[in-house]
Design a protein around this motif. Structure first.
Motif, mmCIF file in Angstrom:
data_model
loop_
_atom_site.group_PDB
_atom_site.id
_atom_site.type_symbol
_atom_site.label_atom_id
_atom_site.label_comp_id
_atom_site.label_asym_id
_atom_site.label_seq_id
_atom_site.Cartn_x
_atom_site.Cartn_y
_atom_site.Cartn_z
ATOM 1 N N ALA A 225 0.831 -1.206 0.000
ATOM 2 C CA ALA A 225 0.000 0.000 0.000
ATOM 3 C C ALA A 225 0.865 1.254 0.000
ATOM 4 N N TYR A 226 1.933 1.244 0.774
ATOM 5 C CA TYR A 226 2.851 2.396 0.760
ATOM 6 C C TYR A 226 3.473 2.577 -0.618
ATOM 7 N N TRP A 227 3.814 1.485 -1.266
ATOM 8 C CA TRP A 227 4.454 1.566 -2.573
ATOM 9 C C TRP A 227 3.496 2.127 -3.620
ATOM 10 N N PHE A 228 2.244 1.731 -3.567
ATOM 11 C CA PHE A 228 1.286 2.149 -4.590
ATOM 12 C C PHE A 228 0.643 3.510 -4.294
ATOM 13 N N TYR A 229 0.439 3.838 -3.039
ATOM 14 C CA TYR A 229 -0.448 4.958 -2.725
ATOM 15 C C TYR A 229 0.188 6.076 -1.895
ATOM 16 N N THR A 230 1.510 6.079 -1.752
ATOM 17 C CA THR A 230 2.153 7.200 -1.062
ATOM 18 C C THR A 230 3.245 7.767 -1.945
ATOM 19 N N LYS A 231 3.903 8.796 -1.447
ATOM 20 C CA LYS A 231 4.978 9.449 -2.193
ATOM 21 C C LYS A 231 6.189 9.604 -1.293
ATOM 22 N N GLY A 232 7.292 9.971 -1.902
ATOM 23 C CA GLY A 232 8.475 10.339 -1.133
ATOM 24 C C GLY A 232 9.256 9.154 -0.601
ATOM 25 N N ILE A 233 9.869 9.357 0.558
ATOM 26 C CA ILE A 233 10.797 8.380 1.123
ATOM 27 C C ILE A 233 10.118 7.047 1.390
ATOM 28 N N ALA A 234 8.922 7.091 1.975
ATOM 29 C CA ALA A 234 8.227 5.853 2.319
ATOM 30 C C ALA A 234 7.975 5.014 1.073
ATOM 31 N N LYS A 235 7.545 5.642 0.001
ATOM 32 C CA LYS A 235 7.290 4.920 -1.257
ATOM 33 C C LYS A 235 8.588 4.346 -1.830
ATOM 34 N N ASN A 236 9.654 5.145 -1.808
ATOM 35 C CA ASN A 236 10.925 4.715 -2.385
ATOM 36 C C ASN A 236 11.537 3.533 -1.628
ATOM 37 N N ASN A 237 11.337 3.520 -0.308
ATOM 38 C CA ASN A 237 11.921 2.451 0.508
ATOM 39 C C ASN A 237 11.074 1.190 0.558
ATOM 40 N N ALA A 238 9.798 1.306 0.165
ATOM 41 C CA ALA A 238 8.877 0.182 0.312
ATOM 42 C C ALA A 238 9.309 -1.075 -0.454
ATOM 43 N N PRO A 239 9.772 -0.990 -1.708
ATOM 44 C CA PRO A 239 10.148 -2.230 -2.405
ATOM 45 C C PRO A 239 11.250 -3.013 -1.708
ATOM 46 N N SER A 240 12.293 -2.317 -1.288
ATOM 47 C CA SER A 240 13.370 -3.033 -0.598
ATOM 48 C C SER A 240 12.885 -3.567 0.739
ATOM 49 N N ALA A 241 12.000 -2.810 1.406
ATOM 50 C CA ALA A 241 11.434 -3.292 2.676
ATOM 51 C C ALA A 241 10.615 -4.560 2.459
ATOM 52 N N MET A 242 9.903 -4.650 1.332
ATOM 53 C CA MET A 242 9.111 -5.844 1.031
ATOM 54 C C MET A 242 10.005 -7.072 0.881
ATOM 55 N N ILE A 243 11.119 -6.915 0.203
ATOM 56 C CA ILE A 243 12.041 -8.039 0.006
ATOM 57 C C ILE A 243 12.595 -8.503 1.351
ATOM 58 N N ILE A 244 13.006 -7.533 2.164
ATOM 59 C CA ILE A 244 13.591 -7.864 3.466
ATOM 60 C C ILE A 244 12.555 -8.513 4.372
#
Length: 608
Positions: A225-244
């Motif tokens: 949800a952060y990756w699809f529906y937010t902006k900025g740092i949270a969105k940018n970090n979400a993909p790597s956070a998902m993998i981890i």
């Protein structure tokens, strides 16, 4: 909340060091059980003794060792064996009680008797007291404690059966999901659900309890949800956070994302409830606790006829959490300005926390267990440090094991107060997102601008003299006796005088006999059982102007840690006694601000 976290940490410290043994048992069960992937009646015989004897005794030993070192671990095993012998269920809860309790009782006896034992009888009393107390504890656990735990176990089983029969287990997510995010995840998983799951798995071949806390679905839904529906740092970090999170199993990585938007607590609760409902509906469960909670670990411990049920439950919990998070973000969008403000506050905190001219030799990352998010943060910061061509070690530890001599400690903001109590003299920085590389870059810039980086050379691990100047620490703030002994032991270890285990020996020695020798001086050193880990003879000197209490009427202002190879420690003790017998010299030792004075003083006593 801090007390709950501390209690949870106490429980998890007994289980986490032994988690590989639980995984081994789970793999054996998955493969060779009668309904496993490779049924084998001969190899199946390993499963029972491992779960009934090996695993509870490992927990008892670890719990006892946490309280009283190696000796505490041994008596923890002795005290717990009575429980195992008198019951027909795995005694995990009993081991968590009797292991540390046995060590605590032995410590109390040691403290009572240490000033009452005639000279020359110390070893006799030490060995026989542990043996006699161990026998008493075994008999008490066999006749009294064991039956009580069996009764408690029956009550728990009745409660669990009541919940399961009525299909209400999914309601447990109301407590589990918020508890995880408040850093009670290890306590919930290893202290409560693990023992319930093991007994359930013995009876039914697998258990849903192993999935309640480890289900990676809700966390994945939040991050998507952060990756699809937010902006900025949270969105940018979400993909790597998902993998981890999903593949690596480090669930702590998504906790800050929920805290940033508290309404998301509702999303993870409902996501967890829906996943558990599907697990129940399809009869899904695992053979053992997956740790870390990676989807790979989850599937590896899933019986082959339940894989679809596990995948369905994880998927449903992810989808429900994702949809609810989307609705929350649609109603309450996360503004860029919120993230910018948070980022600015983080950077300001870093600059405000670093005093001009402070020496930094290493950076310590800490999280609850010291295995997941702190290891990740330490790895990311290490890359930034290397990019800046700095020789600055970065280490990760559990929050309750932060070295007392730490220079700079980084942890989650929610754990900051606990970290400060562990290392009151350190610089402490709390951050919300261990994946935010910009914070690390800013931190490194701040360290370069404000601090003096003291590089630790490799040769330091090979001491070339008994006392080195860098091991004379002056004007240190007062701490507890245990912290003072640990600090001295850490200096001996870091300098290469001793190996792992010597600090436990120092603490065990202090429990039996006080190393306070009068004149405001204490000389903590290891007991005979750890002499084999001494590499070279050495001493360290730490000055505490306000003193450290070593017992009633025993205030040590100079703490001298000693490691003597062979019989060299006898000469070391004689030299120290000679150095402090002069009142004028002693007074200057207690108050000096010049390490060269103590270095030259001890050199003149023929130590070097």
């Amino acid at each position: 909340m801090e007390r709950l976290q501390k209690s949870g940490r106490f429980l998890s410290r007994m289980v986490m060091p032994n988690i590989s043994a639980f995984i081994a048992w789970g793999i054996l069960t998955t493969l060779f059980h009668s309904d496993g992937w490779l049924p084998n009646a001969e190899l199946e015989q390993i499963i029972g003794p491992m779960i009934f004897y090996a695993l509870p005794l490992l927990i008892a030993y670890t719990g006892g060792k946490n309280i009283g070192g190696t000796r505490g671990g041994v008596i923890g095993v002795i005290g717990t064996f009575g429980l195992i012998a008198g019951a027909d269920i795995p005694m995990f809860i009993g081991a968590m009680i009797m292991g540390p309790l046995s060590a605590w009782l032995l410590n109390r006896f040691d403290q009572y008797s240490k000033d009452r034992i005639p000279a020359g009888f110390e070893m006799l009393v030490t060995n026989f007291s542990a043996g006699i107390i161990g026998v008493a504890l075994t008999l008490v656990s066999f006749k009294a404690v064991g039956p009580l735990i069996v009764l408690l176990n029956e009550l728990l089983k009745s409660g669990v059966a009541f919940v399961l029969d009525r299909g209400l287990l999914f309601m447990s997510a109301i407590f589990i999901e918020p508890g995880k995010i408040l850093f009670l995840n290890n306590a919930i998983n290893h202290g409560i659900l693990g023992p319930l799951g093991i007994e359930d798995a013995l009876a039914h071949g697998s258990s849903i309890f192993f999935l309640l806390e480890t289900n990676p679905g809700p966390g994945l839904g939040i991050l998507l949800a952060y990756w699809f529906y937010t902006k900025g740092i949270a969105k940018n970090n979400a993909p790597s956070a998902m993998i981890i999170h999903f593949l690596g199993g480090i669930h702590e990585i998504y906790f800050p994302y929920v805290v940033m938007r508290p309404a998301l607590f509702g999303a993870v609760i409902l996501g967890g409830m829906s996943g558990t409902f599907v697990f129940q509906l399809l009869g899904a469960g695992l053979r053992a606790t997956p740790s870390p909670g990676s989807i790979f670990a989850v599937l590896a411990l899933t019986p082959r006829d339940q894989i679809l049920g596990v995948i369905a439950g994880v998927t449903v919990s992810m989808v429900v959490t994702f949809i609810l998070s989307y609705l929350i973000f649609k109603r309450y969008p996360l503004q860029d300005t919120e993230e910018e403000t948070q980022e600015k506050q983080n950077f300001e905190l870093i600059f405000d926390a670093l005093p001009q001219g402070r020496k930094i030799t290493k950076i310590t990352f800490a999280c609850d267990a010291g295995m997941g998010s702190s290891a990740l943060g330490a790895s990311l910061l290490t890359k930034v440090v290397k990019q800046n061509q700095m020789n600055l070690p970065v280490v990760n530890v559990p929050i309750d094991a932060i070295p007392s001599d730490s220079d700079l400690v980084i942890t989650y903001t929610d754990l900051l107060n606990r970290a400060k109590r562990q290392a009151p003299g350190a610089i402490h920085i709390g951050i919300k997102d261990f994946l935010n590389k910009e914070v690390y870059e800013q931190l490194v810039d701040a360290v370069k601008a404000y601090c003096i980086i003291t590089e630790v050379k490799e040769e330091m691990s090979k001491p070339n003299e008994i006392l080195m100047k860098e091991n004379i620490i002056l004007n240190r703030e007062s701490v507890t006796m245990e912290e003072a002994i640990r600090h001295a032991g850490e200096l001996l270890t870091k300098s290469g005088y001793v190996g792992e285990g010597y600090i436990d020996g120092m603490l065990a020695r202090e429990q039996k006999f006080s190393t306070y020798i009068g004149n405001n001086v204490a000389i903590p050193h290891g007991e005979n059982s750890v002499k084999d880990v001494i590499i070279e003879s050495g001493i360290v000197v730490v000055q505490y102007p306000n003193g450290v209490s070593f017992g009633e009427g025993k205030l040590a202002k100079i703490v001298i840690g000693i490691a003597g190879k062979g019989n060299e420690h006898i000469q070391l003790l004689a030299n120290i006694a000679e150095a402090i017998e002069d009142d004028a010299i002693l007074e200057k030792m207690l108050t000096t601000t010049d390490p060269n004075y103590i270095y030259e003083l001890f050199s003149s006593e023929g130590m070097m």
